[in-house]
Write a protein that holds these residues in place. Structure first.
Motif, mmCIF file in Angstrom:
data_model
loop_
_atom_site.group_PDB
_atom_site.id
_atom_site.type_symbol
_atom_site.label_atom_id
_atom_site.label_comp_id
_atom_site.label_asym_id
_atom_site.label_seq_id
_atom_site.Cartn_x
_atom_site.Cartn_y
_atom_site.Cartn_z
ATOM 1 N N ILE A 46 18.176 -0.238 37.237
ATOM 2 C CA ILE A 46 17.440 -0.243 35.974
ATOM 3 C C ILE A 46 17.674 -1.487 35.058
ATOM 4 O O ILE A 46 19.177 -1.736 34.798
ATOM 5 N N GLN A 47 16.956 -2.036 34.312
ATOM 6 C CA GLN A 47 16.953 -3.206 33.385
ATOM 7 C C GLN A 47 17.501 -2.632 32.353
ATOM 8 O O GLN A 47 17.222 -1.662 31.681
ATOM 9 N N PHE A 49 20.540 -1.330 31.501
ATOM 10 C CA PHE A 49 21.332 -0.175 31.485
ATOM 11 C C PHE A 49 22.730 -0.140 31.233
ATOM 12 O O PHE A 49 23.525 -0.056 31.943
ATOM 13 N N TYR A 80 15.335 5.661 29.285
ATOM 14 C CA TYR A 80 14.877 4.804 30.316
ATOM 15 C C TYR A 80 14.010 5.610 31.177
ATOM 16 O O TYR A 80 13.993 6.410 31.478
ATOM 17 N N VAL A 82 12.144 5.703 34.738
ATOM 18 C CA VAL A 82 12.578 5.414 36.257
ATOM 19 C C VAL A 82 11.243 4.983 36.830
ATOM 20 O O VAL A 82 11.564 4.139 37.922
ATOM 21 N N LEU A 85 11.451 1.350 35.597
ATOM 22 C CA LEU A 85 12.816 0.775 35.872
ATOM 23 C C LEU A 85 13.312 -0.014 34.649
ATOM 24 O O LEU A 85 13.833 -1.268 35.082
ATOM 25 N N CYS A 86 13.056 0.504 33.682
ATOM 26 C CA CYS A 86 13.388 -0.449 32.413
ATOM 27 C C CYS A 86 13.696 0.519 31.050
ATOM 28 O O CYS A 86 13.341 1.754 31.324
ATOM 29 N N CYS A 352 13.627 5.170 43.492
ATOM 30 C CA CYS A 352 14.338 3.852 44.024
ATOM 31 C C CYS A 352 14.759 4.277 45.540
ATOM 32 O O CYS A 352 15.690 4.055 45.941
#
Length: 403
Positions: A46-47, A49, A80, A82, A85-86, A352
């Motif tokens: 995750i960006q 995180f 965040y 999911v 993913l950021c 993921c």
């Protein structure tokens, strides 16, 4: 990504590796990845995180679409997405968060318990309302049937705030001096709270009367482990069956009780004499996950035998297990929020799912490399047929090594 094999259980550390500064351009990032192997091999699930200094709490929303975390410095709340993913948004707070609770299926309604005695209610646009508790709070829990928030802390009273009326209700008077933790039973909504005197008090929120009291100091584990002090209850967790409760103590023990019995049927010692911070259950394999400041241990609920353990090397604050998966988050005293994946606990979450194929490829490569090494030293090539490795290729490698 780092791979460890503690007690023959594969553990993938997804948060390992160097972090890149935010001020780097895309061209500088590519150059750095070409030069540094650690940067090139890192896996960013995750960006962004992480937190500027440390993380206090991390939780997954009930719909499992958002991951929310609080940390410092300065106090902040990050959400965040999911599916993207950021980072979805970053919100500043007035004080550090002791704990928070989701009031809806997503992030749109959240309640924060802060260390300055304030309770804040947030919606999508920001802070909606804040109220001040008479005493400092340590834990909170939500009762959906009547829309009541329960707070325990440095007081003998259990404070209640009705969210429908927006005001304090009459508190529940207990026999304890202070409380450390509280939680509702997911089956019958029995409200349990652990005190500093080692008492587990159970209340019926419908009639607001105490229906049971459990004193863990009277059990035999105090004599068996030579405990000279009164063990405080620092963490608790009800199992999904509604009959089992796990109690973590300030002496580093985890006690499993059946609510119909007065004695624990299992006692687990962490052997570090540190207070237990978080406890969770893994129902599919009857495992218990217990975490103190130093280590996370996974062990069997029925026998107490250890499965594996994770010791990151930093102080741990809170544990979060993604439901129905082998993904684990841990808030800690470092900027990165620790992320671990244990395939033996369960598959990767849907957002993921590539982790499953990635770990399978790594295991196949390890088996193939070990097989080649065995053939090079023993000269036995027949065992490699099942893995699809041509015998001629192995013989060429063997002859090249001898030459």
């Amino acid at each position: 990504m780092q791979v460890s094999n503690a007690n023959n259980v594969k553990i993938y550390n997804l948060s390992a590796g160097k972090s890149l500064p935010e001020w780097l351009t895309d061209r500088q990032r590519r150059k750095l990845q070409n030069k540094d192997n650690d940067v090139r091999r890192r896996l960013e699930l995750i960006q962004d995180f992480d937190m500027p200094s440390l993380s206090n709490c991390v939780k997954v929303s009930p719909d499992e679409q958002f991951i929310c975390a609080t940390g410092t410095y300065k106090p902040r709340f990050r959400c965040y997405d999911v599916y993207e993913l950021c980072l979805k948004f970053d919100r500043g707070l007035d004080a550090s968060v002791v704990d928070f609770q989701f009031l809806s299926e997503d992030y749109s309604k959240v309640c924060f318990l802060q260390d300055d005695r304030y309770v804040e209610f947030h919606t999508q646009f920001g802070r909606l309302m804040r109220m001040r508790l008479p005493k400092y709070g340590r834990d909170l829990s939500y009762y959906p049937p009547s829309c009541d928030m329960f707070f325990v802390g440095v007081s003998s009273e259990i404070y209640r705030i009705n969210l429908a009326k927006g005001r304090f209700m009459k508190p529940l008077q207990t026999q304890a001096i202070e409380f450390n933790c509280c939680e509702f039973n997911p089956v019958n909504y029995l409200f349990g709270c652990g005190s500093t005197l080692g008492h587990l008090e159970c209340w019926d929120p419908r009639v607001r009367l105490r229906c049971g009291l459990l004193d863990i100091a009277t059990s035999n584990f105090v004599k068996d482990y030579n405990i000279s002090m009164i063990p405080e209850i620092t963490a608790m967790k009800f199992k999904s069956d509604g009959l089992t409760v796990a109690l973590g103590t300030s002496t580093g023990h985890v006690l499993l009780y059946d609510l119909r019995a007065m004695k624990p049927f299992m006692v687990k010692d962490h052997n570090y004499e540190l207070p237990i911070h978080s406890i969770d259950f893994q129902d599919s394999q009857d495992l218990v996950l217990s975490m103190d400041t130093k280590i996370l241990k996974l062990w069997s609920k029925n026998t107490g035998s250890p499965l594996t353990a994770i010791e990151p090397g930093v102080n741990l604050n809170q544990l979060c297990v993604v439901p129905n998966s082998g993904l684990i988050f841990m808030a800690n005293e470092a900027p990165k929020i620790l992320t671990y994946f244990i395939p033996s606990l369960g598959p990767a979450p849907r957002w993921c799912s590539s982790l499953d194929s990635m770990t399978e490829e790594l295991e196949e490569k390890e088996e193939s490399s070990g097989l080649v090494a065995k053939a090079l030293f023993t000269g036995n090539w027949s065992v490699n047929d099942d893995f699809g490795i041509p015998l001629k290729t192995l013989r060429d490698i063997y002859m090249l090594g001898r030459g």
